[in-house]
Write an enzyme that holds these catalytic residues in place. Structure first.
Site, PDB file in Angstrom:
ATOM      1  N   ASN A 192       0.833  -1.205   0.000  1.00  0.00           N
ATOM      2  CA  ASN A 192       0.000   0.000   0.000  1.00  0.00           C
ATOM      3  C   ASN A 192       0.873   1.261   0.000  1.00  0.00           C
ATOM      4  O   ASN A 192       0.637   2.214  -0.739  1.00  0.00           O
ATOM      5  CB  ASN A 192      -0.889  -0.079   1.238  1.00  0.00           C
ATOM      6  CG  ASN A 192      -1.913   1.018   1.362  1.00  0.00           C
ATOM      7  OD1 ASN A 192      -2.997   0.796   1.875  1.00  0.00           O
ATOM      8  ND2 ASN A 192      -1.621   2.235   0.941  1.00  0.00           N
ATOM      9  N   SER A 202      -1.752  -4.699  -0.780  1.00  0.00           N
ATOM     10  CA  SER A 202      -1.271  -3.881  -1.879  1.00  0.00           C
ATOM     11  C   SER A 202      -2.307  -2.791  -2.144  1.00  0.00           C
ATOM     12  O   SER A 202      -3.053  -2.412  -1.236  1.00  0.00           O
ATOM     13  CB  SER A 202      -1.038  -4.750  -3.125  1.00  0.00           C
ATOM     14  OG  SER A 202      -0.381  -4.014  -4.142  1.00  0.00           O
ATOM     15  N   GLU A 275      -2.557   2.702  11.694  1.00  0.00           N
ATOM     16  CA  GLU A 275      -2.704   4.117  11.379  1.00  0.00           C
ATOM     17  C   GLU A 275      -4.108   4.644  11.653  1.00  0.00           C
ATOM     18  O   GLU A 275      -4.345   5.855  11.592  1.00  0.00           O
ATOM     19  CB  GLU A 275      -2.310   4.370   9.917  1.00  0.00           C
ATOM     20  CG  GLU A 275      -3.303   3.879   8.878  1.00  0.00           C
ATOM     21  CD  GLU A 275      -3.212   2.404   8.531  1.00  0.00           C
ATOM     22  OE1 GLU A 275      -3.778   2.010   7.497  1.00  0.00           O
ATOM     23  OE2 GLU A 275      -2.580   1.631   9.301  1.00  0.00           O
ATOM     24  N   ASP A 308     -11.094   4.099   0.544  1.00  0.00           N
ATOM     25  CA  ASP A 308     -11.391   3.961   1.966  1.00  0.00           C
ATOM     26  C   ASP A 308     -11.887   5.295   2.523  1.00  0.00           C
ATOM     27  O   ASP A 308     -11.082   6.171   2.763  1.00  0.00           O
ATOM     28  CB  ASP A 308     -10.164   3.460   2.744  1.00  0.00           C
ATOM     29  CG  ASP A 308      -8.870   4.198   2.364  1.00  0.00           C
ATOM     30  OD1 ASP A 308      -8.781   4.769   1.262  1.00  0.00           O
ATOM     31  OD2 ASP A 308      -7.947   4.192   3.195  1.00  0.00           O
ATOM     32  N   GLU A 492      -6.216  17.109  -2.086  1.00  0.00           N
ATOM     33  CA  GLU A 492      -6.373  15.674  -2.333  1.00  0.00           C
ATOM     34  C   GLU A 492      -7.665  15.343  -3.074  1.00  0.00           C
ATOM     35  O   GLU A 492      -7.698  14.457  -3.925  1.00  0.00           O
ATOM     36  CB  GLU A 492      -6.343  14.963  -0.970  1.00  0.00           C
ATOM     37  CG  GLU A 492      -6.523  13.473  -1.028  1.00  0.00           C
ATOM     38  CD  GLU A 492      -6.724  12.880   0.357  1.00  0.00           C
ATOM     39  OE1 GLU A 492      -6.431  11.690   0.522  1.00  0.00           O
ATOM     40  OE2 GLU A 492      -7.194  13.597   1.268  1.00  0.00           O
TER      41      GLU A 492
END
Length: 561
Positions: A192, A202, A275, A308, A492
């Site tokens: 990732n 990944s 995280e 996500d 982003e």
């Protein structure tokens, strides 16, 4: 090599011998590879849980990225001694990640000048890291997304590299391809991101497309050079296929009842993400009707998807704890796997192995038929994900539906229907909506993301749908320009229900930088403006330019039984 069961010879013949050879190569390599770095939740044990649950830092990623100042085992032995204070203990025994210096662009910069000036700002070098650091070393410099993302991310990087190439930084493109090849050789796959806590998964597999991009500059030499790593990555995604029975799934591979092979997202671990530790525990606790490990795996697998999080993975769009990523066969992933097979065929041919090239072509053709049969919703008129639980294609339209067009896997008549669906349901004043659902998750409405804008634009152009493609680019660029004019930064994600506003939702505040937005913006600027009159900013009025992209000749859809 174990012979296939007599009942499966025809289906097994579709799997090239190289997969099994790659498995053998990987098993040999595993003996030579150093021990895989342990993530911080394993290194620190209960201490990691205590620190994250204490919420000492606003962002859970902070402690996941902290570096122990000595052997974690020795640090753990000092915990809970007399007069123990957790915050002081952490400050003494760990080096916390430094906040990045706020970048202030020079006055009067155009959008293009701003992006070109950001490439060195976002470049990092980590040939060596501290022994207990979660950061994984890489041999060459690389470009990070920006903000809280202090490491390189897999699928982000492809869209960043498009911009680097547009800026003429082919050396940086080559460096990043070399880094990802190094990760494949070292870990057997591209994680990732280059953190130990990302090694169990990944992300959308863009490595073959990165090599194809580099080949635009270096020719077939790049394809031949990185063919072994592309084969190893393919072996990773297909790991377990040789023992799979019809109707079964193994890690990232799905075998449907008729023998069709497709892929899904998967994480090898079923614990909270380091995280996002506290958030994941809370999500699992909020649904006592499901095993916590199942929810953790689905949260992690959604992170592997890059989306996500999104209503795309959920039964109830308003409840994250209903996500079930591992029981969904994604249309975008399988489109990328098709593209990987096509590039492997091209690279094998370039290397002089025509037999292997034919095997990969056979695999690609089989996958294309699987996409058309299982990932097309004929009633709705768009591509969608397949549900392994209901054994039906799902009804939701998402921007992922444009991936078959992006990789030239769609039939012409279906691409035309996708253009209509895109314009009717997803196109907004500020670009392409991710979905039409407002869930509060960041990969849902009203957010638009740069990579999806580019996939849609390129995909539609591949099929001669230039008007819709240019609409998407123009709307998104206007959004980017208006936001830049006001805030002097690229972000982003964007709110596409309007123009000039960054997106919201998700687990963390809006991040700026931003690698993939920079890359896509440069590509789109050069798409909408004539080559003889390149633009440094988005024009006030839409140019009457002609794209140089020619539609790819496509066949009509074959009727599915």
């Amino acid at each position: 090599m174990k012979s296939p069961a007599p009942s499966r010879p025809q289906k097994m013949a579709l799997i090239p011998a190289c997969i099994f050879l790659c498995f053998a190569a990987l098993s040999v390599q595993a003996e030579e590879t150093p021990v895989t770095p342990q993530p911080p939740d394993i290194l620190l044990g209960p201490l990691f849980n205590d620190v994250q649950n204490a919420k000492l830092f606003p962002d859970q990623k902070t402690f996941a990225d902290a570096v122990p100042n000595s052997d974690p085992l020795m640090i753990r032995m000092q915990q809970n001694q007399s007069g123990f204070d957790l915050r002081h203990f952490v400050n003494v025994n760990f080096t916390l990640p430094k906040e990045g210096e706020k970048y202030v662009p020079p006055e009067g910069q155009s959008l293009r000048e701003h992006i070109d000036g950001l490439w060195p700002v976002l470049t990092r070098s980590t040939e060596n890291t501290e022994k207990w650091d979660s950061l994984l070393p890489l041999p060459e410099p690389y470009v990070v997304p920006g903000g809280r993302f202090r490491e390189v991310y897999y699928w982000d990087s492809y869209f960043t590299m498009l911009g680097l190439a547009e800026s003429g930084h082919w050396d940086k493109v080559a460096d990043m391809v070399a880094n990802f090849a190094h990760e494949i050789d070292t870990y057997g796959h591209i994680p990732n991101g280059n953190r130990s806590y990302y090694l169990s998964r990944s992300q959308p597999p863009f490595f073959a497309l990165m090599v194809e991009l580099l080949a635009q500059h270096e020719g077939d030499a790049a394809l031949k050079q990185y063919l072994p790593q592309m084969q190893k990555e393919y072996a990773y995604w297909m790991d377990g296929v040789e023992n799979l029975q019809a109707g079964q799934q193994e890690k990232r591979v799905v075998k449907l009842q008729d023998g069709t092979l497709l892929n899904r997202y998967w994480d090898d671990r079923d614990t909270p993400r380091p995280e996002s530790w506290v958030e994941d525990i809370a999500t699992a606790k909020s649904n006592p009707n499901r095993p916590a490990t199942e929810i953790y795996r689905d949260l992690r697998s959604a992170a592997a998807s890059g989306w996500d999080f999104s209503s795309r993975w959920m039964d109830n769009p308003q409840q994250l704890n209903t996500l079930r990523t591992t029981s969904i066969v994604p249309v975008d992933l399988n489109s990328l796997m098709f593209k990987m097979e096509k590039i492997l065929a091209r690279a094998s041919k370039a290397a002089g192995d025509n037999a292997m090239a034919n095997q990969y072509e056979t695999l690609a053709n089989a996958r294309q038929k699987g996409i058309e049969k299982y990932l097309w919703n004929d009633q709705q008129g768009w591509y969608a994900d397949y549900d392994l639980k209901s054994h039906k294609v799902r009804n939701q339209l998402t921007a992922a539906a444009l991936f078959p067009l992006y990789v030239n896997a769609a039939a012409k008549d279906r691409a035309n229907k996708m253009a209509t669906a895109t314009k009717t349901h997803l196109l907004q004043p500020g670009g392409l909506n991710t979905t039409s659902v407002k869930s509060g998750q960041q990969w849902d409405a009203p957010n638009g993301w740069a990579p999806l804008q580019w996939v849609a634009t390129e995909g539609l152009q591949n099929y001669g749908q230039k008007e819709v493609a240019m609409d998407i680019s123009w709307h998104f660029l206007t959004n980017v320009q208006h936001t830049y004019d006001r805030e002097k930064k690229l972000v982003e994600k964007y709110d596409v229900s309007t123009t000039g506003t960054g997106g919201g939702g998700g687990e963390y505040p809006l991040q700026d930088g931003f690698g993939w937005t920079n890359g896509v913006t440069l590509k789109m600027l050069d798409l909408i403006c004539p080559k003889e009159q390149p633009c440094d900013n988005v024009p006030a009025t839409r140019p009457l330019s002609e794209s140089t992209t020619q539609p790819v000749k496509q066949k009509e859809a074959e009727p599915t039984p």
